[in-house]
Design a protein around this motif. Structure first.
Motif, PDB file in Angstrom:
ATOM      1  N   GLU A   2       1.070  -1.269   0.237  1.00 46.17           N
ATOM      2  CA  GLU A   2      -0.460   0.113  -0.029  1.00 46.17           C
ATOM      3  C   GLU A   2       0.992   1.433   0.172  1.00 46.17           C
ATOM      4  O   GLU A   2       0.610   2.014  -0.546  1.00 46.17           O
ATOM      5  CB  GLU A   2      -0.730  -0.183   1.165  1.00 46.17           C
ATOM      6  CG  GLU A   2      -1.688   1.222   1.017  1.00 46.17           C
ATOM      7  CD  GLU A   2      -2.966   0.941   2.475  1.00 46.17           C
ATOM      8  OE1 GLU A   2      -3.166   2.217   2.517  1.00 46.17           O
ATOM      9  OE2 GLU A   2      -3.205   0.304   2.373  1.00 46.17           O
ATOM     10  N   GLU A   3       1.793   1.058   0.450  1.00 43.49           N
ATOM     11  CA  GLU A   3       2.712   2.570   0.963  1.00 43.49           C
ATOM     12  C   GLU A   3       3.112   3.166  -0.489  1.00 43.49           C
ATOM     13  O   GLU A   3       3.605   3.537  -0.547  1.00 43.49           O
ATOM     14  CB  GLU A   3       3.337   2.089   1.905  1.00 43.49           C
ATOM     15  CG  GLU A   3       4.806   3.190   2.287  1.00 43.49           C
ATOM     16  CD  GLU A   3       6.218   3.455   2.661  1.00 43.49           C
ATOM     17  OE1 GLU A   3       7.329   2.948   2.663  1.00 43.49           O
ATOM     18  OE2 GLU A   3       5.200   2.785   4.110  1.00 43.49           O
ATOM     19  N   GLU A   4       3.705   1.306  -1.192  1.00 41.88           N
ATOM     20  CA  GLU A   4       4.464   1.386  -2.140  1.00 41.88           C
ATOM     21  C   GLU A   4       3.352   2.326  -3.130  1.00 41.88           C
ATOM     22  O   GLU A   4       3.936   3.018  -4.292  1.00 41.88           O
ATOM     23  CB  GLU A   4       4.822   0.156  -2.883  1.00 41.88           C
ATOM     24  CG  GLU A   4       5.682   0.082  -4.470  1.00 41.88           C
ATOM     25  CD  GLU A   4       6.504  -1.158  -4.313  1.00 41.88           C
ATOM     26  OE1 GLU A   4       6.646  -1.598  -5.799  1.00 41.88           O
ATOM     27  OE2 GLU A   4       6.701  -2.074  -3.340  1.00 41.88           O
ATOM     28  N   GLN A   6       0.922   4.687  -2.305  1.00 43.73           N
ATOM     29  CA  GLN A   6       1.079   5.797  -2.456  1.00 43.73           C
ATOM     30  C   GLN A   6       1.990   6.271  -3.126  1.00 43.73           C
ATOM     31  O   GLN A   6       2.374   7.444  -3.025  1.00 43.73           O
ATOM     32  CB  GLN A   6       0.489   5.899  -0.801  1.00 43.73           C
ATOM     33  CG  GLN A   6       0.432   7.095  -0.435  1.00 43.73           C
ATOM     34  CD  GLN A   6       0.286   6.999   1.107  1.00 43.73           C
ATOM     35  OE1 GLN A   6       0.974   6.788   1.871  1.00 43.73           O
ATOM     36  NE2 GLN A   6      -0.112   8.302   1.635  1.00 43.73           N
ATOM     37  N   ILE A   7       3.422   5.950  -2.810  1.00 41.82           N
ATOM     38  CA  ILE A   7       4.828   6.591  -3.084  1.00 41.82           C
ATOM     39  C   ILE A   7       4.698   6.626  -4.331  1.00 41.82           C
ATOM     40  O   ILE A   7       4.809   8.464  -5.299  1.00 41.82           O
ATOM     41  CB  ILE A   7       5.953   5.701  -2.854  1.00 41.82           C
ATOM     42  CG1 ILE A   7       5.548   5.681  -1.550  1.00 41.82           C
ATOM     43  CG2 ILE A   7       7.336   6.347  -3.222  1.00 41.82           C
ATOM     44  CD1 ILE A   7       6.117   7.402  -0.830  1.00 41.82           C
ATOM     45  N   TYR A  35      -2.483  11.103   1.933  1.00 45.72           N
ATOM     46  CA  TYR A  35      -1.232  11.111   1.686  1.00 45.72           C
ATOM     47  C   TYR A  35      -1.038  12.334   3.357  1.00 45.72           C
ATOM     48  O   TYR A  35      -0.546  12.399   4.664  1.00 45.72           O
ATOM     49  CB  TYR A  35       0.427  12.521   1.146  1.00 45.72           C
ATOM     50  CG  TYR A  35       1.202  13.115   1.637  1.00 45.72           C
ATOM     51  CD1 TYR A  35       2.319  12.791   1.847  1.00 45.72           C
ATOM     52  CD2 TYR A  35       0.991  14.473   1.801  1.00 45.72           C
ATOM     53  CE1 TYR A  35       3.499  13.039   2.734  1.00 45.72           C
ATOM     54  CE2 TYR A  35       2.118  14.547   2.621  1.00 45.72           C
ATOM     55  CZ  TYR A  35       3.586  14.375   3.138  1.00 45.72           C
ATOM     56  OH  TYR A  35       4.347  14.832   3.628  1.00 45.72           O
ATOM     57  N   ASN A  38      -1.063  10.332   6.825  1.00 47.01           N
ATOM     58  CA  ASN A  38      -0.475   9.877   7.316  1.00 47.01           C
ATOM     59  C   ASN A  38       1.361  10.536   6.539  1.00 47.01           C
ATOM     60  O   ASN A  38       2.039   9.486   6.698  1.00 47.01           O
ATOM     61  CB  ASN A  38       0.100   8.135   6.684  1.00 47.01           C
ATOM     62  CG  ASN A  38       0.088   7.482   4.799  1.00 47.01           C
ATOM     63  OD1 ASN A  38      -0.413   8.651   4.314  1.00 47.01           O
ATOM     64  ND2 ASN A  38       0.477   6.621   4.872  1.00 47.01           N
ATOM     65  N   GLN A  41       5.219   9.694   7.562  1.00 45.39           N
ATOM     66  CA  GLN A  41       5.202   7.909   7.464  1.00 45.39           C
ATOM     67  C   GLN A  41       5.725   7.975   6.375  1.00 45.39           C
ATOM     68  O   GLN A  41       6.356   6.884   5.725  1.00 45.39           O
ATOM     69  CB  GLN A  41       4.667   6.567   7.268  1.00 45.39           C
ATOM     70  CG  GLN A  41       3.736   6.740   8.519  1.00 45.39           C
ATOM     71  CD  GLN A  41       2.696   5.866   9.398  1.00 45.39           C
ATOM     72  OE1 GLN A  41       2.058   4.954   8.017  1.00 45.39           O
ATOM     73  NE2 GLN A  41       0.875   6.497  10.126  1.00 45.39           N
ATOM     74  N   ILE A  42       5.714   9.158   5.302  1.00 44.22           N
ATOM     75  CA  ILE A  42       6.345   9.199   4.040  1.00 44.22           C
ATOM     76  C   ILE A  42       7.845   9.535   4.176  1.00 44.22           C
ATOM     77  O   ILE A  42       7.062  11.358   4.204  1.00 44.22           O
ATOM     78  CB  ILE A  42       5.557   9.255   3.123  1.00 44.22           C
ATOM     79  CG1 ILE A  42       4.195   8.795   3.180  1.00 44.22           C
ATOM     80  CG2 ILE A  42       5.895   9.531   1.964  1.00 44.22           C
ATOM     81  CD1 ILE A  42       4.183   7.894   2.510  1.00 44.22           C
ATOM     82  N   ALA A  46      11.623   7.342   1.382  1.00 39.52           N
ATOM     83  CA  ALA A  46      11.437   5.798   1.099  1.00 39.52           C
ATOM     84  C   ALA A  46      10.391   6.932  -0.937  1.00 39.52           C
ATOM     85  O   ALA A  46      10.261   5.871  -2.093  1.00 39.52           O
ATOM     86  CB  ALA A  46       9.565   5.957   1.470  1.00 39.52           C
TER      87      ALA A  46
END
Length: 122
Positions: A2-4, A6-7, A35, A38, A41-42, A46
């Protein structure tokens, strides 16, 4: 994963904003990445990892920086020997910048600073 994703959305913001079908503000586009919920957290690391996988977007961020208009704000430049990220306050005397030997790190730093400006100032 999920973070990937978002990035990936974040690093493509410049092209999404300038795309022919876009009718949203940069604030709304950034908000749609998730964004705001969170942001802490980014990390720059990353974002840098995302840029390493998708280096073509760096040129889009250089163009983004070059085409910005305003009295102050973040900028990003590259002259093939070094990359520069800085903040222009409206006066040459009060501008500050940092030189980077790594283009990906410089771009990631610029992106993080730029999206934080959007988050904090809209």
């Amino acid at each position: 994963m999920e973070e990937e994703n978002q990035i990936l959305k974040i690093i493509h913001l410049s092209s999404d904003f300038r795309g022919p079908d876009n009718n949203q503000s940069i604030y709304n586009l950034l908000e749609s990445t998730g964004y705001f919920s969170n942001f802490d957290q980014i990390s720059i690391d990353a974002i840098q990892a995302g840029l390493t996988k998708h280096p073509k977007v760096i040129e889009e961020w250089l163009e983004w920086s070059e085409s910005k208009r305003g009295n102050s704000g973040w900028y990003f430049k590259n002259d093939n020997e070094k990359s520069v990220v800085g903040y222009y306050t409206g006066s040459e005397d009060t501008s500050s910048s940092i030189n980077y030997s790594d283009l990906h790190e410089a771009c990631a730093t610029f992106i993080k600073n730029e999206i934080e400006d959007v988050r904090m100032n809209e």
